[in-house]
Write an enzyme that holds these catalytic residues in place. Structure first.
Site, PDB file in Angstrom:
ATOM      1  N   HIS A  18     -12.481 -15.521  -0.080  1.00  0.00           N
ATOM      2  CA  HIS A  18     -13.015 -16.328   1.016  1.00  0.00           C
ATOM      3  C   HIS A  18     -12.430 -15.912   2.358  1.00  0.00           C
ATOM      4  O   HIS A  18     -13.132 -15.808   3.346  1.00  0.00           O
ATOM      5  CB  HIS A  18     -12.742 -17.811   0.771  1.00  0.00           C
ATOM      6  CG  HIS A  18     -13.388 -18.307  -0.477  1.00  0.00           C
ATOM      7  ND1 HIS A  18     -12.675 -18.730  -1.566  1.00  0.00           N
ATOM      8  CD2 HIS A  18     -14.683 -18.388  -0.822  1.00  0.00           C
ATOM      9  CE1 HIS A  18     -13.513 -19.064  -2.523  1.00  0.00           C
ATOM     10  NE2 HIS A  18     -14.734 -18.867  -2.109  1.00  0.00           N
ATOM     11  N   ASP A 115     -16.158 -22.468   4.673  1.00  0.00           N
ATOM     12  CA  ASP A 115     -16.689 -21.932   3.421  1.00  0.00           C
ATOM     13  C   ASP A 115     -16.958 -23.083   2.457  1.00  0.00           C
ATOM     14  O   ASP A 115     -16.520 -24.206   2.695  1.00  0.00           O
ATOM     15  CB  ASP A 115     -15.800 -20.809   2.870  1.00  0.00           C
ATOM     16  CG  ASP A 115     -14.587 -21.325   2.130  1.00  0.00           C
ATOM     17  OD1 ASP A 115     -14.750 -22.127   1.202  1.00  0.00           O
ATOM     18  OD2 ASP A 115     -13.476 -20.918   2.494  1.00  0.00           O
TER      19      ASP A 115
HETATM   20 BR1  BUP Z   1      -7.557  -7.911  -7.295  1.00  0.00          BR
HETATM   21  C1  BUP Z   1      -7.787  -7.156  -5.631  1.00  0.00           C
HETATM   22  N1  BUP Z   1      -7.086  -5.598  -3.991  1.00  0.00           N
HETATM   23  O1  BUP Z   1      -6.078  -5.603  -5.971  1.00  0.00           O
HETATM   24  P1  BUP Z   1     -14.178 -10.768  -4.890  1.00  0.00           P
HETATM   25  C2  BUP Z   1      -8.742  -7.622  -4.775  1.00  0.00           C
HETATM   26  N2  BUP Z   1      -8.847  -7.089  -3.532  1.00  0.00           N
HETATM   27  O2  BUP Z   1      -8.098  -5.542  -2.020  1.00  0.00           O
HETATM   28  P2  BUP Z   1     -12.574 -12.622  -6.463  1.00  0.00           P
HETATM   29  C3  BUP Z   1      -8.021  -6.056  -3.134  1.00  0.00           C
HETATM   30  O3  BUP Z   1     -10.011  -9.028  -2.805  1.00  0.00           O
HETATM   31  P3  BUP Z   1     -14.053 -14.859  -5.622  1.00  0.00           P
HETATM   32  C4  BUP Z   1      -6.922  -6.089  -5.242  1.00  0.00           C
HETATM   33  O4  BUP Z   1     -11.298  -5.850  -2.098  1.00  0.00           O
HETATM   34  C5  BUP Z   1     -12.104  -8.152  -2.305  1.00  0.00           C
HETATM   35  O5  BUP Z   1     -12.205  -8.076  -0.906  1.00  0.00           O
HETATM   36  C6  BUP Z   1     -11.191  -7.042  -2.813  1.00  0.00           C
HETATM   37  O6  BUP Z   1     -13.047 -10.662  -3.791  1.00  0.00           O
HETATM   38  C7  BUP Z   1      -9.851  -7.637  -2.603  1.00  0.00           C
HETATM   39  O7  BUP Z   1     -13.543 -11.389  -6.162  1.00  0.00           O
HETATM   40  C8  BUP Z   1     -11.358  -9.405  -2.664  1.00  0.00           C
HETATM   41  O8  BUP Z   1     -14.608  -9.435  -5.317  1.00  0.00           O
HETATM   42  C9  BUP Z   1     -11.837 -10.008  -3.957  1.00  0.00           C
HETATM   43  O9  BUP Z   1     -15.232 -11.653  -4.337  1.00  0.00           O
HETATM   44  O10 BUP Z   1     -12.942 -13.728  -5.478  1.00  0.00           O
HETATM   45  O11 BUP Z   1     -11.196 -12.245  -6.174  1.00  0.00           O
HETATM   46  O12 BUP Z   1     -12.904 -13.022  -7.839  1.00  0.00           O
HETATM   47  O13 BUP Z   1     -13.764 -15.554  -6.915  1.00  0.00           O
HETATM   48  O14 BUP Z   1     -13.828 -15.707  -4.426  1.00  0.00           O
HETATM   49  O15 BUP Z   1     -15.362 -14.148  -5.619  1.00  0.00           O
END
Ligand code: BUP
Length: 469
Positions: A18, A115
């Site tokens: 988020h 959000d």
């Molecule tokens: Br783990 C990880 N490095 O090692 P998502 C995640 N990220 O930069 P999620 C890193 O976190 P929700 C790591 O690049 C993305 O911007 C990744 O968001 C970054 O999944 C973010 O992909 C992760 O939407 O969040 O974490 O499950 O449940 O809110 O969708």
């Protein structure tokens, strides 16, 4: 003449999924549109990467971060409190400070952007007559379903087993029921749905060319036109930039990039299941065997299996001191030493995806990861785990930018042979080539949408003009 500088507040619930897109929106309002933005952060239990990102000295001067007071929810927790309930409790407690924070902001804020997990803030803002906007950090498809959900819920009287196979959101591509249950169709979502009419507008982290059918339906289909719903603004893909990665750098993330520098172009598959995703021990082992059998180079952000870190994994977010190595098959690390790297810290994901050696992404299909992969032109192996991730996975497969390995057996584990097959198909086959081409096409449309005169750019610029007037 001095132009009026509108002051806008952005409120994000905890978690990088988020905080990252909301912070990108805040930066755009400041840098592209000359706004003053106050970013309200919920830092209780926040992962270190989030704190580092928000405390960065590289944020533009007119972007001011306020960490809302820490709260203690320990007396509300029981041994069985799950991660999502814990987040809800933290958000609820923290938001009790919101009215006083809002009243003290100088100059007074023009609008508030929140959000979906901060929905309660809408009621506070209404009391102060502050126009509020929702930023849904998911797809337009999920947004359309959210708007349709109260109607669907009423139709089946809350009994989703009465829905046959597919959910037909008016004007949208059909959704498979199996992709929505459990995790998407649940009564807990109704309060969010009912709050949508209270907002002035809904931002979506998507763009016209990615979801043309759904965006068209939301704007023109009689069902949506008949809803008391505000306009939607596709403003994406807003993803973190490569320049943000050093902020959350660790020794291990440095090691990852140095290692990637030594690999041939387009030879590596990157494996990560997001900040909340864990696999069972059995599944981890099959994945490891599959990677080994594929003989493909890989980087794997691995964390201990779900049996070990079932609860609280969100907050630890990849900072498991022990790492995951002890849960991998015997000798795996030795046998794959020459072509694989397993790490258990926060990865510089955008830097990895944009690295020339990386050509495939095994992903849990969190919406941010999906957007980052497309924005970097990397084809995916879809491995959805929870929430709306199966919906995202299906969309990617239908668009031809992902393959989805099939689980087998009673425990629905993806076997090593299937892992080997999908990895090879993405990295080596004709199908992989076609996928690469398709994802690069989409990458082009993303760049165009965000550029000057592009659809997402214009969408935000139009609203910025309204706020300035
Ligand atoms: Br783990 C990880 N490095 O090692 P998502 C995640 N990220 O930069 P999620 C890193 O976190 P929700 C790591 O690049 C993305 O911007 C990744 O968001 C970054 O999944 C973010 O992909 C992760 O939407 O969040 O974490 O499950 O449940 O809110 O969708």
């Amino acid at each position: 003449t001095t132009q009026k500088k509108p002051h806008v507040a952005v409120l994000a619930s905890p978690g990088m999924g988020h905080v990252t897109p909301l912070l990108e929106l805040a930066k755009r309002l400041v840098v592209d549109h000359g706004f003053q933005v106050t970013f309200l952060a919920i830092s209780t239990d926040a992962p270190p990467a989030q704190i580092q990102l928000l405390n960065s000295s590289t944020l533009p001067p007119d972007l001011h971060v306020i960490h809302l007071p820490h709260v203690d929810v320990s007396n509300l927790l029981t041994a069985s409190t799950g991660v999502s309930v814990r987040i809800i409790l933290v958000v609820r407690q923290t938001l009790s400070y919101l009215p006083s924070v809002i009243t003290n902001m100088q100059p007074p804020i023009q609008s508030l952007i929140v959000d979906p997990f901060c929905g309660q803030a809408l009621e506070f803002a209404a009391a102060f007559s502050i126009p509020t906007y929702l930023f849904l950090t998911t797809s337009a498809s999920f947004t359309a379903l959210t708007m349709y959900f109260p109607t669907l819920h009423a139709q089946v009287d809350g009994d989703y087993s009465r829905i046959a196979e597919k959910v037909l959101v008016p004007g949208c591509n059909p959704l498979l029921l199996d992709d929505l249950v459990p995790g998407v169709l649940m009564p807990e979502v109704l309060p969010l749905c009912n709050r949508i009419p209270l907002v002035k507008g809904v931002f979506i982290n998507t763009w016209e060319e990615l979801e043309p059918v759904t965006l068209g339906a939301v704007r023109k289909n009689p069902f949506f036109l008949g809803l008391p719903a505000p306009p939607v603004y596709p403003i994406g893909p807003l993803t973190k930039g490569n320049e943000d990665e050093p902020l959350t750098s660790t020794k291990e993330s440095q090691k990852m990039l140095t290692w990637l520098d030594k690999q041939p172009p387009d030879s590596v598959v990157y494996v990560s299941f997001g900040s909340g995703g864990t696999l069972s021990g059995e599944q981890m082992s099959e994945l490891a065997w599959g990677l080994e059998l594929s003989q493909t180079r890989f980087v794997w952000v691995a964390r201990p299996p779900s049996e070990v870190s079932a609860s609280g994994s969100f907050f630890k977010a990849g900072y498991d001191a022990e790492g995951a190595a002890s849960y991998l098959p015997d000798g795996f690390l030795d046998r794959t030493r020459e072509r694989g790297l397993v790490i258990s810290s926060w990865a510089p994901q955008v830097a990895v995806l944009s690295h020339g050696s990386v050509a495939g992404f095994v992903t849990h299909c969190g919406w941010n990861s999906v957007l980052e992969s497309i924005a970097q032109g990397v084809g995916m192996i879809a491995w959805p785990l929870y929430a709306e991730q199966s919906m995202n996975a299906r969309m990617l497969v239908d668009m031809g930018v992902a393959v989805w390995p099939k689980p087998a057996g009673e425990r629905a584990v993806v076997g090593r042979g299937e892992v080997e097959r999908v990895v090879r198909s993405v990295m080596e086959s004709e199908q992989g080539k076609a996928m690469r081409q398709k994802v690069i096409e989409l990458q082009g449309t993303a760049l165009k949408a965000l550029g000057l005169g592009g659809s997402s750019n214009a969408s935000l610029a139009g609203l910025a003009d309204e706020w300035r007037a």
